[in-house]
Design a protein around this motif. Structure first.
Motif, PDB file in Angstrom:
ATOM      1  N   SER A   1      57.032  15.192  21.949  1.00  0.00           N
ATOM      2  CA  SER A   1      58.416  15.508  21.607  1.00  0.00           C
ATOM      3  C   SER A   1      58.504  16.127  20.219  1.00  0.00           C
TER       4      SER A   1
ATOM      5  N   ASP B   1      61.158  10.490  25.908  1.00  0.00           N
ATOM      6  CA  ASP B   1      59.704  10.530  26.071  1.00  0.00           C
ATOM      7  C   ASP B   1      59.158   9.159  26.470  1.00  0.00           C
TER       8      ASP B   1
ATOM      9  N   VAL C   1      65.614  12.092  21.730  1.00  0.00           N
ATOM     10  CA  VAL C   1      64.422  12.831  22.186  1.00  0.00           C
ATOM     11  C   VAL C   1      63.239  11.875  22.368  1.00  0.00           C
TER      12      VAL C   1
ATOM     13  N   ARG D   1      71.715  18.394  24.030  1.00  0.00           N
ATOM     14  CA  ARG D   1      70.546  17.773  24.648  1.00  0.00           C
ATOM     15  C   ARG D   1      70.958  17.028  25.893  1.00  0.00           C
TER      16      ARG D   1
END
Length: 311
Positions: free
Chosen positions: A226, A216, A212, A288
């Motif tokens: 995030s 970003d 994640v 994800r």
């Protein structure tokens, strides 16, 4: 005109030198010196010359190998430089300390000629190479870049390193996440409570968090918005009724509390006890999005190594 005459007159002689890599030790030693020396005069034989020199870099005779490696920077001209960097990076897997030092010196030499081109070859092997090559290429970057002169380590080069490092990190992380998910696939309850699977569960949560954050960082500038889930906390599902009650409660103005009440109701952070959370049996995760993105002496057979990526 003179150069053309020279090339026509000595092309056959240079080809004979290239063929010398298939002869005896004396011929090979001479070839290791003369192939790079006259390389620039015969561009149409460039590919053959580089391959011939690489044959010498893989020779059984230690002195021939060392001589051939030492001369490799002479081939690092124009579009050939990233390929030479790619080859030298693969040669980092040698177990011979003298050879290893020669390879390091050769990489530093061509780095000063063209930093971005050299980095291109290094990062190719970091992303696609074998484990030992990847490890030693990363170590080379982490140690040798510190001694590179400032006029070579420009802002453009630093930016290139940063961008490519994010790509390597992202791709490597995706591979690891896929391996972890595959290992945990179909496992529930007691199966997830074994020591090995507990480690994999925590590792998957951590790598998902890193994933994640990396996504970003690919924004310029990063959004810094995030959200990650603490790796020792189980993912909790919120029931529809509970969610509606929470929304209704938030619609009314909050009641004021006295300082004493605030002290009593304040939640104090407690780190997880033990090595892992006791609630790991309830493990679940969100899907994800991903990124798109020697020899017999200890470094693999010759067939396992490429002749350098063509750039």
């Amino acid at each position: 005109m003179t150069k053309c005459i020279f090339i026509l007159q000595y092309k056959d002689a240079y080809q004979a030198i290239l063929d010398g890599v298939k002869s005896g030790a004396k011929e090979k030693r001479l070839a290791a010196q003369f192939i790079p020396k006259f390389f620039k005069h015969f561009p149409e034989l460039a590919d053959s010359a580089i391959n011939a020199q690489l044959d010498l870099c893989e020779d059984e005779d230690l002195s021939i190998r060392r001589q051939a490696i030492k001369e490799l920077p002479q081939f690092a001209t124009g579009e050939n430089l990233p390929r030479v960097a790619d080859i030298l990076t693969q040669l980092l897997q040698t177990d011979d300390s003298a050879e290893f030092n020669l390879v390091n010196n050769a990489l530093i030499c061509i780095f000063k000629i063209d930093a971005k081109g050299t980095l291109g070859g290094l990062f190719t092997q970091i992303i696609q190479g074998e484990d030992i090559v990847r490890e030693r290429a990363i170590k080379f970057l982490s140690t040798k870049l510190k001694i590179v002169p400032e006029e070579v380590m420009t802002k453009e080069v630093e930016e290139y390193i940063f961008v490519e490092s994010k790509k390597y990190f992202a791709r490597g992380l995706q591979v690891y996440i896929r391996q972890l998910r595959l290992a945990l696939q179909g496992k529930t309850g007691e199966a997830l409570k074994t020591e090995e699977n507990k480690i994999k569960v925590v590792a998957l949560k951590i790598t998902n968090n890193i994933n994640v954050l990396i996504k970003d960082l690919f924004h310029n500038p990063p959004s810094y918005k995030s959200t990650v889930t603490l790796s020792w906390k189980p993912v909790q599902k919120v029931e529809v009724g509970q969610k509606r009650m929470a929304e209704e409660n938030t619609s009314s103005p909050p009641k004021k509390q006295s300082p004493a009440q605030k002290r009593d109701t304040r939640q104090i952070y407690n780190p997880p006890s033990g090595k892992y959370s006791s609630n790991l049996g309830n493990f679940s995760y969100e899907q994800r999005g991903g990124f798109r993105g020697g020899r017999g002496r200890g470094w693999g057979g010759r067939g396992n190594r490429s002749r350098g990526r063509l750039y």
